[in-house]
Design a protein around this motif. Structure first.
Motif, PDB file in Angstrom:
ATOM      1  N   LYS A 169      32.048 -63.179  -7.585  1.00  0.00           N
ATOM      2  CA  LYS A 169      31.210 -61.745  -7.921  1.00  0.00           C
ATOM      3  C   LYS A 169      31.484 -61.524  -9.471  1.00  0.00           C
ATOM      4  CE  LYS A 169      30.038 -58.573  -5.179  1.00  0.00           C
ATOM      5  NZ  LYS A 169      29.969 -57.376  -4.254  1.00  0.00           N
ATOM      6  N   LEU A 181      32.923 -51.146 -12.452  1.00  0.00           N
ATOM      7  CA  LEU A 181      32.366 -51.755 -11.295  1.00  0.00           C
ATOM      8  C   LEU A 181      33.208 -52.930 -10.649  1.00  0.00           C
ATOM      9  CD1 LEU A 181      28.583 -52.583 -12.038  1.00  0.00           C
ATOM     10  CD2 LEU A 181      29.442 -50.753 -10.663  1.00  0.00           C
ATOM     11  N   ARG A 222      35.802 -50.893  -8.792  1.00  0.00           N
ATOM     12  CA  ARG A 222      35.098 -50.389  -7.234  1.00  0.00           C
ATOM     13  C   ARG A 222      35.656 -49.035  -7.221  1.00  0.00           C
ATOM     14  NH1 ARG A 222      30.755 -53.071  -6.424  1.00  0.00           N
ATOM     15  NH2 ARG A 222      30.875 -55.512  -6.476  1.00  0.00           N
ATOM     16  N   GLU A 269      28.462 -43.722 -11.298  1.00  0.00           N
ATOM     17  CA  GLU A 269      27.737 -44.939 -11.428  1.00  0.00           C
ATOM     18  C   GLU A 269      26.306 -44.620 -11.510  1.00  0.00           C
ATOM     19  OE1 GLU A 269      28.690 -48.723  -8.826  1.00  0.00           O
ATOM     20  OE2 GLU A 269      27.318 -47.447  -7.653  1.00  0.00           O
ATOM     21  N   ALA A 274      19.793 -54.443 -11.739  1.00  0.00           N
ATOM     22  CA  ALA A 274      20.446 -55.258 -10.596  1.00  0.00           C
ATOM     23  C   ALA A 274      20.637 -56.596 -10.837  1.00  0.00           C
ATOM     24  CB  ALA A 274      19.409 -54.958  -9.504  1.00  0.00           C
ATOM     25  N   ARG A 280      24.102 -56.731  -8.463  1.00  0.00           N
ATOM     26  CA  ARG A 280      23.553 -55.717  -7.385  1.00  0.00           C
ATOM     27  C   ARG A 280      22.182 -56.056  -6.899  1.00  0.00           C
ATOM     28  NH1 ARG A 280      26.582 -51.038  -7.075  1.00  0.00           N
ATOM     29  NH2 ARG A 280      28.828 -51.655  -8.031  1.00  0.00           N
ATOM     30  N   SER A 281      21.767 -55.659  -5.500  1.00  0.00           N
ATOM     31  CA  SER A 281      20.187 -55.640  -5.341  1.00  0.00           C
ATOM     32  C   SER A 281      19.802 -54.509  -5.858  1.00  0.00           C
ATOM     33  CB  SER A 281      20.426 -55.461  -3.739  1.00  0.00           C
ATOM     34  OG  SER A 281      20.644 -54.462  -3.289  1.00  0.00           O
ATOM     35  N   ALA A 309      19.873 -51.354  -4.046  1.00  0.00           N
ATOM     36  CA  ALA A 309      21.254 -50.704  -4.174  1.00  0.00           C
ATOM     37  C   ALA A 309      21.158 -49.783  -5.444  1.00  0.00           C
ATOM     38  CB  ALA A 309      22.327 -51.456  -4.214  1.00  0.00           C
ATOM     39  N   VAL A 310      20.572 -50.290  -6.607  1.00  0.00           N
ATOM     40  CA  VAL A 310      20.515 -49.519  -7.798  1.00  0.00           C
ATOM     41  C   VAL A 310      19.556 -48.368  -7.498  1.00  0.00           C
ATOM     42  CG1 VAL A 310      19.814 -49.724 -10.060  1.00  0.00           C
ATOM     43  CG2 VAL A 310      21.283 -51.601  -9.127  1.00  0.00           C
ATOM     44  N   THR A 330      21.200 -45.700  -5.596  1.00  0.00           N
ATOM     45  CA  THR A 330      22.128 -45.047  -6.389  1.00  0.00           C
ATOM     46  C   THR A 330      21.657 -43.866  -7.593  1.00  0.00           C
ATOM     47  OG1 THR A 330      23.790 -46.879  -6.126  1.00  0.00           O
ATOM     48  CG2 THR A 330      24.295 -45.387  -7.772  1.00  0.00           C
TER      49      THR A 330
END
Length: 288
Positions: free
Chosen positions: A3, A122, A125, A132, A151, A156-157, A160-161, A164
């Motif tokens: 990642k 990020l 975490r 974020e 993303a 990220r997907s 998810a963005v 958020t």
């Protein structure tokens, strides 16, 4: 491990030619000791809150072992601007250090500095959901990136963005509760299904007072939706309510099911931006 490599590749794709890349920062020039007093904080730092106890713990570690990971700075007329490592800088100040190890890099334009600070957070975490969200939103609003681009480049997907960033649509009271960790980001996403600000804030108070779980909060929001001015002919069954809540969780938005006679009915799915509509189309496999 993979990642982190993905994040590095994404960052380098976003930084313009000639600007410092993440890999060059990590493998670039030798580390130098520079005065702590000469380093100005990064004005684009996505994190706005730092845990005092955590900083004190890091400070004690620095006193005992020193700063193990160099900071990244860029030259400025009055010294240096911090690019990455604000937590280490603050802890070093608490430890009373006169100098800190740093890599001096021309980090390029504001976008590159924000991206580097965001990636660093990020990877750790422990950045707060609101910080974020603000950082993602700045990448979209100030630097012209789509949610899809953010993303892809940050590993990220898209959903998810988008989810958020949606946290910023909550009322100030709800955002404060999230910042103070009285509720979670999932609680806030459930509360966002309540469009009326006053009702959203009142529901928050109930959630906090009763220590409701995310699932219970979703059920509460679904019950409140049934009492909205646009009343249904008949109250939905518990099964329909549960299905609404399940669909809302899966689609990350408000869903209303209106059953009708003969097994027919209507499903209404709300969206709050063009990007969210694109995300729903993507989930349903619709390509326009």
């Amino acid at each position: 491990m993979s990642k982190h490599r993905g994040l590095g590749r994404g960052l380098e794709q976003l930084i313009p030619p000639g600007a410092a890349t993440l890999s060059s920062v990590l493998s670039g020039p030798s580390v130098r000791e520079i005065p702590v007093a000469a380093i100005a904080p990064n004005p684009l730092q996505p994190r706005s809150q730092f845990d005092d106890a955590s900083l004190q713990e890091l400070s004690r570690s620095i006193i005992q072992y020193g700063v193990l990971q160099p900071l990244v700075v860029e030259p400025a007329p009055d010294g240096y601007h911090l690019v990455a490592g604000e937590r280490r800088l603050r802890a070093s100040q608490l430890a009373g250090l006169a100098t800190v190890p740093a890599v001096i890099r021309p980090a390029g334009p504001d976008r590159a500095r924000l991206e580097m600070a965001l990636v660093e957070n990020l990877q750790r975490r422990d950045i707060s959901p609101l910080d974020e969200a603000r950082a993602f939103n700045r990448l979209c609003d100030e630097f012209g990136l789509t949610q899809e681009a953010v993303a892809q480049q940050l590993g990220r997907s898209r959903s998810a963005v988008a989810n958020t960033i949606r946290l910023l649509q909550a009322t100030p009271e709800v955002q404060l509760a999230l910042a103070e960790e009285r509720v979670s980001a999932a609680h806030v996403r459930a509360l966002l299904a309540i469009a009326e600000p006053l009702l959203q804030t009142k529901t928050l108070a109930h959630v906090v007072a009763r220590h409701l779980s995310v699932r219970d909060t979703e059920r509460l929001v679904a019950r409140l939706a049934m009492r909205a001015p646009a009343k249904r002919a008949t109250a939905p069954s518990p099964e329909v309510q549960a299905l609404e809540a399940a669909l809302a969780r899966r689609l990350s938005t408000r869903v209303k099911i209106t059953p009708r006679a003969g097994g027919r009915g209507r499903i209404v799915i709300d969206y709050f931006s063009a990007d969210e509509l694109d995300g729903l189309c993507e989930l349903f496999g619709v390509n326009l």
